[in-house]
Design a protein around this motif. Structure first.
Motif, PDB file in Angstrom:
ATOM      1  N   VAL A 194      18.604  42.388  45.710  1.00 32.26           N
ATOM      2  CA  VAL A 194      19.865  42.073  45.042  1.00 32.26           C
ATOM      3  C   VAL A 194      19.603  41.280  43.756  1.00 32.26           C
ATOM      4  O   VAL A 194      20.193  41.550  42.703  1.00 32.26           O
ATOM      5  CB  VAL A 194      20.796  41.297  45.993  1.00 32.26           C
ATOM      6  N   ASP A 195      18.697  40.300  43.837  1.00 31.65           N
ATOM      7  CA  ASP A 195      18.362  39.508  42.649  1.00 31.65           C
ATOM      8  C   ASP A 195      17.757  40.398  41.559  1.00 31.65           C
ATOM      9  O   ASP A 195      18.037  40.221  40.367  1.00 31.65           O
ATOM     10  CB  ASP A 195      17.370  38.395  43.020  1.00 31.65           C
ATOM     11  N   PHE A 196      16.923  41.361  41.968  1.00 30.74           N
ATOM     12  CA  PHE A 196      16.311  42.275  40.999  1.00 30.74           C
ATOM     13  C   PHE A 196      17.379  43.135  40.325  1.00 30.74           C
ATOM     14  O   PHE A 196      17.347  43.340  39.100  1.00 30.74           O
ATOM     15  CB  PHE A 196      15.287  43.154  41.715  1.00 30.74           C
ATOM     16  N   LEU A 197      18.345  43.637  41.106  1.00 35.30           N
ATOM     17  CA  LEU A 197      19.396  44.479  40.541  1.00 35.30           C
ATOM     18  C   LEU A 197      20.248  43.714  39.542  1.00 35.30           C
ATOM     19  O   LEU A 197      20.626  44.240  38.489  1.00 35.30           O
ATOM     20  CB  LEU A 197      20.273  45.047  41.661  1.00 35.30           C
ATOM     21  N   GLN A 198      20.555  42.469  39.853  1.00 39.54           N
ATOM     22  CA  GLN A 198      21.395  41.678  38.957  1.00 39.54           C
ATOM     23  C   GLN A 198      20.682  41.344  37.649  1.00 39.54           C
ATOM     24  O   GLN A 198      21.328  41.065  36.644  1.00 39.54           O
ATOM     25  CB  GLN A 198      21.842  40.394  39.658  1.00 39.54           C
ATOM     26  N   CYS A 199      19.326  41.378  37.665  1.00 38.20           N
ATOM     27  CA  CYS A 199      18.566  41.101  36.448  1.00 38.20           C
ATOM     28  C   CYS A 199      18.337  42.359  35.607  1.00 38.20           C
ATOM     29  O   CYS A 199      18.016  42.242  34.418  1.00 38.20           O
ATOM     30  CB  CYS A 199      17.199  40.488  36.792  1.00 38.20           C
ATOM     31  N   THR A 200      18.470  43.532  36.192  1.00 35.55           N
ATOM     32  CA  THR A 200      18.111  44.761  35.479  1.00 35.55           C
ATOM     33  C   THR A 200      19.316  45.597  35.061  1.00 35.55           C
ATOM     34  O   THR A 200      19.224  46.336  34.077  1.00 35.55           O
ATOM     35  CB  THR A 200      17.192  45.632  36.349  1.00 35.55           C
ATOM     36  N   CYS A 259      28.771  53.860  23.881  1.00 39.15           N
ATOM     37  CA  CYS A 259      27.709  53.183  24.628  1.00 39.15           C
ATOM     38  C   CYS A 259      26.395  53.919  24.342  1.00 39.15           C
ATOM     39  O   CYS A 259      26.237  55.093  24.682  1.00 39.15           O
ATOM     40  CB  CYS A 259      28.015  53.199  26.123  1.00 39.15           C
ATOM     41  N   ILE A 260      25.456  53.243  23.686  1.00 43.35           N
ATOM     42  CA  ILE A 260      24.195  53.892  23.322  1.00 43.35           C
ATOM     43  C   ILE A 260      23.090  53.622  24.342  1.00 43.35           C
ATOM     44  O   ILE A 260      22.062  54.304  24.341  1.00 43.35           O
ATOM     45  CB  ILE A 260      23.710  53.431  21.927  1.00 43.35           C
ATOM     46  N   ARG A 261      23.319  52.633  25.237  1.00 47.05           N
ATOM     47  CA  ARG A 261      22.268  52.293  26.190  1.00 47.05           C
ATOM     48  C   ARG A 261      22.831  51.344  27.241  1.00 47.05           C
ATOM     49  O   ARG A 261      23.702  50.526  26.942  1.00 47.05           O
ATOM     50  CB  ARG A 261      21.104  51.610  25.452  1.00 47.05           C
ATOM     51  N   VAL A 262      22.339  51.456  28.483  1.00 46.02           N
ATOM     52  CA  VAL A 262      22.684  50.497  29.540  1.00 46.02           C
ATOM     53  C   VAL A 262      21.376  49.976  30.129  1.00 46.02           C
ATOM     54  O   VAL A 262      20.640  50.705  30.779  1.00 46.02           O
ATOM     55  CB  VAL A 262      23.551  51.136  30.645  1.00 46.02           C
ATOM     56  N   THR A 263      21.057  48.720  29.842  1.00 44.52           N
ATOM     57  CA  THR A 263      19.898  48.062  30.458  1.00 44.52           C
ATOM     58  C   THR A 263      20.437  46.895  31.276  1.00 44.52           C
ATOM     59  O   THR A 263      21.279  47.101  32.142  1.00 44.52           O
ATOM     60  CB  THR A 263      18.904  47.608  29.379  1.00 44.52           C
ATOM     61  N   SER A 264      19.986  45.679  31.014  1.00 45.06           N
ATOM     62  CA  SER A 264      20.583  44.524  31.700  1.00 45.06           C
ATOM     63  C   SER A 264      21.949  44.198  31.117  1.00 45.06           C
ATOM     64  O   SER A 264      22.709  43.439  31.710  1.00 45.06           O
ATOM     65  CB  SER A 264      19.663  43.309  31.584  1.00 45.06           C
ATOM     66  N   THR A 265      22.249  44.791  29.951  1.00 47.80           N
ATOM     67  CA  THR A 265      23.577  44.653  29.334  1.00 47.80           C
ATOM     68  C   THR A 265      24.052  46.024  28.864  1.00 47.80           C
ATOM     69  O   THR A 265      23.283  46.981  28.820  1.00 47.80           O
ATOM     70  CB  THR A 265      23.531  43.693  28.120  1.00 47.80           C
TER      71      THR A 265
END
Length: 488
Positions: A194-200, A259-265
């Motif tokens: 869960v912590d990894f998903l919230q960071c990525t 939207c050109i990209r979805v990463t951590s934001t």
């Protein structure tokens, strides 16, 4: 002289030679010469009683300490001087220890003796591996969901999990129509995911637990935990309409963005000014917005004329602009309306790759019904007629010369359809076009596809050989015989 055999000896308190002394006294008496060590084949760990499993290499200090602990009580009456392994065949299921001990015997004489202890390695499956083999036993589950039709974000997330090896502790991965379920044997492993998903990826999560059993005598509770992770419902190449308040806080950016990209934001760009903005998960959930179009609603346009705009004045309070894109004004016509004279005028951020005659995919806002609360309240003059998304290339030719591949997670799949394959090809094309996303993904060279010459290059973006990894795997015949390759 020795009092037993009469052999001349140096004086000692026992008045005996070494041979007679050993015949009289055995200092290793009571020390077991054989033992048993339990080994788990699945995780390659050894059992340290009563219930701890530890990782030990052959002939390592950890394994030596483990073996000595098994005879620790018997060694309390002697003094251990030296201990070491005697080499045995790795597949013999035997461990041999050479021990040197000392003990004070008759009249204060100290006797030293060397002996061998042999351990038999017995196979026993540890509890963790037993749970993994059972497949249905789990104590925590992470349910990842995204309420979108396209799975681009999940394909990207899958590659991130593979790169960071987050899938190693999973008991089972199950694919369902709108997400993935990850099953774990402990709550800590699930919390780490869960912590990894919230960071990525921009997301929000909530957790719950259900009581399975309770021991009233020892006050021990057994829970099953469930973590629900919801990813923002925005994918790459979506056209979105921001709320006026959010658009103003992002540097007076236009409400209609791409939207050109979805990463951590979420990375947005204004196609009319090249202004860019980033929205994290917390900001999105405070000011939510939706995609205006479905990916299947993309239409093909042909560039009739294009004019690059080199300078454009910034508005009051405007934010940063993109340096990787070029602003251009274009006249376009739908390929389905080539028999008519109807053309559309639009501003686009793709001026660096578009030329007259090129095919481009975009959305037609002039002839559609927008069902969005923010778009319906906008001034119609501020809504563009057409929003261009990406340049169109020959997909069959790109697939033929794609000399790289990606790895996939082992998971329980639902029945896949042709739409899933189309979406996966879209993701592969996005990787070729976007260098920023490529940096977070392990790309492996596909030796089955020959490297083509660039003579028939149509300008489609490609991944260079320098960015590809060699796909290392162990061959089936790894016996080391003549002509057998150990690694290929």
């Amino acid at each position: 002289l020795c009092c037993q055999c009469g052999v001349p000896i140096p004086p000692n308190p026992a008045n005996m030679c070494v041979g007679c002394l050993r015949a009289q006294v055995d200092i290793t008496e009571g020390i077991p010469k054989q033992g048993t060590v339990h080994f788990c084949k699945q995780c390659e760990r050894y059992l340290q009683p009563p219930g701890t499993w530890i990782q030990c290499a052959l002939e390592s200090r950890e394994l030596l300490a483990l073996c000595l602990k098994k005879i620790k009580a018997s060694l309390s009456k002697v003094r251990l001087i030296d201990a070491g392994f005697i080499w045995t065949e790795p597949h013999s299921k035997r461990l041999k220890l050479k021990l040197t001990v000392q003990k004070e015997v008759i009249n204060g004489a100290v006797l030293q003796q060397v002996f061998v202890v042999e351990y038999i390695v017995q196979s026993q499956m540890c509890e963790d591996c037993h749970r993994i083999e059972a497949k249905d036993f789990w104590k925590a589950v992470v349910q990842v969901r995204q309420k979108t039709v396209h799975k681009k974000t999940f394909y990207y997330l899958e590659q991130l999990i593979l790169k960071h090896r987050l899938h190693q502790n999973t008991l089972r991965i199950k694919e369902i129509h709108d997400g993935l379920d990850f099953y774990y044997s402990s709550k800590q492993h699930a919390q780490k995911m869960v912590d990894f998903l919230q960071c990525t990826v921009p997301s929000r999560s909530k957790s719950s637990q259900r009581l399975i059993s309770h021991d009233i005598h020892s006050n021990v509770y057994n829970y099953k935990s469930t973590f629900s992770v919801e990813i923002v419902p925005i994918c790459k190449d979506n056209v979105v309409c921001l709320s006026p308040k959010l658009a103003q806080s992002l540097g007076n950016i236009s409400q209609i963005c791409v939207c050109i990209r979805v990463t951590s934001t979420i990375h947005l760009i204004d196609p009319r000014t090249l202004q860019i903005a980033e929205i994290d998960g917390n900001t999105y959930w405070r000011h939510p917005f939706n995609s205006l179009f479905h990916p299947k609603q993309l239409e093909e346009f042909i560039i009739m004329d294009i004019n690059r705009v080199h300078e454009k004045k910034k508005g009051a309070g405007a934010g940063a602009r993109s340096n990787k894109h070029t602003l251009a004004e274009a006249w376009v016509r739908k390929t389905s309306e080539l028999d008519t004279d109807h053309q559309y005028f639009c501003c686009t951020h793709l001026g660096h790759i578009l030329n007259p005659g090129d095919l481009v995919l975009g959305f037609d806002l002039a002839n559609c019904n927008l069902n969005d609360e923010f778009a319906n309240k906008m001034n119609p003059q501020h809504i563009p007629d057409v929003v261009l998304i990406k340049k169109s290339y020959d997909r069959c030719k790109r697939q033929r010369r794609r000399n790289w591949k990606l790895k996939e997670l082992e998971r329980d799949r639902e029945a896949s359809d042709t739409d899933d394959e189309r979406q996966y090809q879209d993701f592969l094309e996005d990787l070729e076009e976007d260098e920023t996303i490529r940096k977070n993904v392990n790309i492996y060279r596909n030796a089955d596809i020959p490297v083509e010459s660039d003579t028939d290059d149509d300008g489609a973006p490609r991944i260079s050989l320098a960015e590809m990894l060699e796909d290392l795997h162990i061959s089936q015949d790894a016996t080391g015989g003549e002509g057998a390759e150990m690694l290929t």
